[in-house]
Scaffold this motif. Structure first.
Motif, PDB file in Angstrom:
ATOM      1  N   UNK A   1     -36.450 -10.465  66.681  1.00  0.00           N
ATOM      2  CA  UNK A   1     -35.457  -9.441  67.005  1.00  0.00           C
ATOM      3  C   UNK A   1     -35.749  -8.850  68.374  1.00  0.00           C
ATOM      4  N   UNK A   2     -34.692  -8.467  69.091  1.00  0.00           N
ATOM      5  CA  UNK A   2     -34.946  -7.781  70.349  1.00  0.00           C
ATOM      6  C   UNK A   2     -35.412  -6.355  70.056  1.00  0.00           C
ATOM      7  N   UNK A   3     -35.864  -5.658  71.092  1.00  0.00           N
ATOM      8  CA  UNK A   3     -36.514  -4.358  70.891  1.00  0.00           C
ATOM      9  C   UNK A   3     -35.584  -3.350  70.213  1.00  0.00           C
ATOM     10  N   UNK A   4     -34.311  -3.325  70.618  1.00  0.00           N
ATOM     11  CA  UNK A   4     -33.370  -2.349  70.055  1.00  0.00           C
ATOM     12  C   UNK A   4     -33.109  -2.628  68.573  1.00  0.00           C
ATOM     13  N   UNK A   5     -32.868  -3.917  68.224  1.00  0.00           N
ATOM     14  CA  UNK A   5     -32.609  -4.265  66.825  1.00  0.00           C
ATOM     15  C   UNK A   5     -33.858  -4.054  65.964  1.00  0.00           C
ATOM     16  N   UNK A   6     -35.039  -4.333  66.538  1.00  0.00           N
ATOM     17  CA  UNK A   6     -36.282  -4.111  65.789  1.00  0.00           C
ATOM     18  C   UNK A   6     -36.461  -2.629  65.478  1.00  0.00           C
ATOM     19  N   UNK A   7     -36.122  -1.770  66.444  1.00  0.00           N
ATOM     20  CA  UNK A   7     -36.240  -0.316  66.233  1.00  0.00           C
ATOM     21  C   UNK A   7     -35.290   0.130  65.125  1.00  0.00           C
ATOM     22  N   UNK A   8     -34.038  -0.374  65.146  1.00  0.00           N
ATOM     23  CA  UNK A   8     -33.076   0.006  64.108  1.00  0.00           C
ATOM     24  C   UNK A   8     -33.507  -0.516  62.741  1.00  0.00           C
ATOM     25  N   UNK A   9     -34.090  -1.724  62.718  1.00  0.00           N
ATOM     26  CA  UNK A   9     -34.530  -2.281  61.435  1.00  0.00           C
ATOM     27  C   UNK A   9     -35.702  -1.486  60.864  1.00  0.00           C
ATOM     28  N   UNK A  10     -36.599  -0.987  61.724  1.00  0.00           N
ATOM     29  CA  UNK A  10     -37.720  -0.183  61.240  1.00  0.00           C
ATOM     30  C   UNK A  10     -37.220   1.124  60.622  1.00  0.00           C
ATOM     31  N   UNK A  11     -36.130   1.687  61.183  1.00  0.00           N
ATOM     32  CA  UNK A  11     -35.515   2.851  60.533  1.00  0.00           C
ATOM     33  C   UNK A  11     -34.995   2.472  59.148  1.00  0.00           C
ATOM     34  N   UNK A  12     -34.391   1.282  59.054  1.00  0.00           N
ATOM     35  CA  UNK A  12     -33.889   0.805  57.763  1.00  0.00           C
ATOM     36  C   UNK A  12     -35.028   0.608  56.765  1.00  0.00           C
ATOM     37  N   UNK A  13     -36.191   0.112  57.241  1.00  0.00           N
ATOM     38  CA  UNK A  13     -37.329  -0.131  56.356  1.00  0.00           C
ATOM     39  C   UNK A  13     -37.784   1.135  55.646  1.00  0.00           C
ATOM     40  N   UNK A  14     -37.654   2.285  56.322  1.00  0.00           N
ATOM     41  CA  UNK A  14     -38.101   3.542  55.743  1.00  0.00           C
ATOM     42  C   UNK A  14     -37.293   3.921  54.506  1.00  0.00           C
ATOM     43  N   UNK A  15     -36.095   3.322  54.353  1.00  0.00           N
ATOM     44  CA  UNK A  15     -35.223   3.682  53.233  1.00  0.00           C
ATOM     45  C   UNK A  15     -34.971   2.507  52.297  1.00  0.00           C
ATOM     46  N   UNK A  16     -35.615   1.360  52.552  1.00  0.00           N
ATOM     47  CA  UNK A  16     -35.320   0.165  51.749  1.00  0.00           C
ATOM     48  C   UNK A  16     -36.616  -0.488  51.264  1.00  0.00           C
ATOM     49  N   UNK A  17     -37.119  -0.122  50.096  1.00  0.00           N
ATOM     50  CA  UNK A  17     -38.345  -0.734  49.564  1.00  0.00           C
ATOM     51  C   UNK A  17     -38.228  -2.246  49.404  1.00  0.00           C
ATOM     52  N   UNK A  18     -37.023  -2.744  49.099  1.00  0.00           N
ATOM     53  CA  UNK A  18     -36.850  -4.183  48.916  1.00  0.00           C
ATOM     54  C   UNK A  18     -37.148  -4.938  50.212  1.00  0.00           C
ATOM     55  N   UNK A  19     -36.613  -4.463  51.336  1.00  0.00           N
ATOM     56  CA  UNK A  19     -36.864  -5.117  52.621  1.00  0.00           C
ATOM     57  C   UNK A  19     -38.333  -4.992  53.013  1.00  0.00           C
ATOM     58  N   UNK A  20     -38.943  -3.852  52.719  1.00  0.00           N
ATOM     59  CA  UNK A  20     -40.363  -3.670  53.037  1.00  0.00           C
ATOM     60  C   UNK A  20     -41.213  -4.683  52.284  1.00  0.00           C
ATOM     61  N   UNK A  21     -40.854  -4.935  51.022  1.00  0.00           N
ATOM     62  CA  UNK A  21     -41.593  -5.929  50.237  1.00  0.00           C
ATOM     63  C   UNK A  21     -41.400  -7.325  50.802  1.00  0.00           C
ATOM     64  N   UNK A  22     -40.161  -7.636  51.242  1.00  0.00           N
ATOM     65  CA  UNK A  22     -39.905  -8.952  51.820  1.00  0.00           C
ATOM     66  C   UNK A  22     -40.681  -9.149  53.121  1.00  0.00           C
TER      67      UNK A  22
END
Length: 217
Positions: free
Chosen positions: A18-39
């Motif tokens: 992922x590029x830097x901007x998309x990686x930053x947005x995905x890390x915000x998503x990780x904070x609210x999505x235990x399923x993605x964090x597990x993956x």
């Protein structure tokens, strides 16, 4: 980025494409999505193998070549299958161990002595209040790591970094701490380093804040 696309980006994030901007947005998503964090955590072995492949790739292959969407989708499917297989193997292994222990106490003692070769270290950081314990086991391909963490300052996305004796770094695993949850959490991860090549481990937030250091020796 729509919610479904965020879920599909778990493979791209774990593999570092992922590029830097998309990686930053995905890390915000990780904070609210235990399923993605597990993956993301489950992708540790796949990420390690791709890194080892990249090091061994002939120079004729373009260095900026990246995995395409089909490869990422296939990796997601393979990781889900491997996760189910690992759970089945664990159950079979526990059953076999119990049978051996009942049949031969001497053999069971030998198995316990072999397991004690794993390296275990724990530490608490006075500033952050985070406690962590790392159990590292040598494997032919590197190090298998079990991480236990107590961190009541969430929610936040965190990473375990292995720092080699040569100063290089590798991400072992990542996870998301739940809101104000100080209970012990356990994650599995891996590094291409062998245990004697690791100087220390560091827990950091996704934005680089240091949480705790664990010296490996």
């Amino acid at each position: 980025m729509r919610s479904l696309e965020r879920h599909r980006d778990v493979a791209a994030y774990a593999l570092g494409v992922l590029d830097e901007a998309d990686a930053f947005r995905f890390e915000d998503h990780l904070m609210e999505c235990p399923s993605c964090a597990a993956h993301v955590t489950e992708f540790g072995p796949a990420t390690r193998q791709l890194m080892l492949y990249r090091r061994a790739t002939p120079r004729a292959v373009h260095p900026m070549a990246k995995p395409g969407p089909r490869l990422l989708d296939r990796l997601l499917g393979e990781m889900a299958g491997r996760s189910r297989m690992r759970r089945r193997r664990l159950l079979f292994g526990l059953a076999a161990s119990a049978a051996v222990a009942l049949a031969s106490p001497g053999v069971a003692m030998l198995t316990a002595d072999s397991a004690s070769a794993a390296r275990k270290v724990d530490a608490t950081d006075e500033r952050s209040g985070v406690w962590a314990q790392v159990t590292a086991e040598n494997e032919p391909w590197g190090t298998q790591v079990e991480l236990k963490v107590k961190d009541g300052a969430g929610p936040r996305a965190c990473r375990l970094i292995a720092i080699g004796t040569d100063g290089s770094e590798q991400m072992v695993t990542s996870w998301t701490t739940a809101r104000h949850d100080a209970r012990e959490n356990t994650m599995m991860g891996a590094a291409a380093f062998h245990p004697d090549e690791i100087a220390r481990y560091e827990l950091r937030t996704s934005d680089g804040e240091h949480l705790v250091t664990l010296e490996s020796s």
